[in-house]
Design a protein around this motif. Structure first.
Motif, mmCIF file in Angstrom:
data_model
loop_
_atom_site.group_PDB
_atom_site.id
_atom_site.type_symbol
_atom_site.label_atom_id
_atom_site.label_comp_id
_atom_site.label_asym_id
_atom_site.label_seq_id
_atom_site.Cartn_x
_atom_site.Cartn_y
_atom_site.Cartn_z
ATOM 1 N N ALA A 185 0.813 -1.219 0.000
ATOM 2 C CA ALA A 185 0.000 0.000 0.000
ATOM 3 C C ALA A 185 0.845 1.267 0.000
ATOM 4 O O ALA A 185 0.503 2.241 -0.671
ATOM 5 N N SER A 219 -3.700 5.673 -0.769
ATOM 6 C CA SER A 219 -2.797 4.655 -0.215
ATOM 7 C C SER A 219 -3.239 4.230 1.183
ATOM 8 O O SER A 219 -3.084 3.067 1.556
ATOM 9 N N LYS A 276 -6.137 1.875 0.662
ATOM 10 C CA LYS A 276 -5.567 0.608 0.169
ATOM 11 C C LYS A 276 -4.970 -0.181 1.327
ATOM 12 O O LYS A 276 -5.144 -1.397 1.424
ATOM 13 N N PHE A 277 -4.255 0.508 2.216
ATOM 14 C CA PHE A 277 -3.669 -0.172 3.378
ATOM 15 C C PHE A 277 -4.751 -0.786 4.254
ATOM 16 O O PHE A 277 -4.629 -1.934 4.674
ATOM 17 N N LEU A 286 -6.038 -3.901 2.390
ATOM 18 C CA LEU A 286 -5.029 -4.965 2.313
ATOM 19 C C LEU A 286 -4.758 -5.584 3.681
ATOM 20 O O LEU A 286 -4.621 -6.804 3.799
#
Length: 129
Positions: A31, A80, A83-84, A87
């Motif tokens: 990420a 990001s 996304k982190f 994920l």
């Protein structure tokens, strides 16, 4: 470079904690596009009675598997960060059996001058990093 502090209820084996740390690192690398050896993680274990993680009125069920991730980092884009979050939950569910409802994440942003990796120098400011 992000520093991840993870608070969990005590009782996991060393092997289970290692799997959790590896899962968190994979999510961080993907990420935030950090180097593989850019790894700073601390796990704090607490008796269940010493950890209260409620749901801010969102009706999110929590279990004994609850894990609170506190990430300290240089600035990251909103994309990001999202996304982190995704994920990390996927990695933890797939490799640790932790339900996404048991994952809480907080990211605190700081600047280059807030980091020293050793030797009393601010490596982001000196150009070493």
């Amino acid at each position: 470079m992000p520093l991840i502090r993870i608070d969990i209820v005590e009782g996991r084996s060393d092997a289970e904690v290692k799997i959790l740390l590896d899962a968190a690192h994979r999510a961080m690398v993907e990420a935030f596009d950090v180097p593989q050896r850019d790894r700073y993680q601390i796990v704090n274990e607490h008796p269940a009675s010493r950890m209260i993680v409620e749901d801010t009125g969102l009706d999110i069920p929590r279990t004994r598997d609850v894990a609170l991730f506190s990430v300290t980092s240089r600035p990251r884009s909103e994309a990001s960060k999202v996304k982190f979050y995704e994920l990390l939950c996927r990695e933890l569910q797939e490799h640790c059996g932790i339900d996404p409802s048991d994952v809480m994440i907080s990211i605190v942003i700081n600047s280059d001058s807030d980091w020293s990796f050793g030797h009393g120098r601010a490596q982001f400011l000196t150009g070493e990093l």
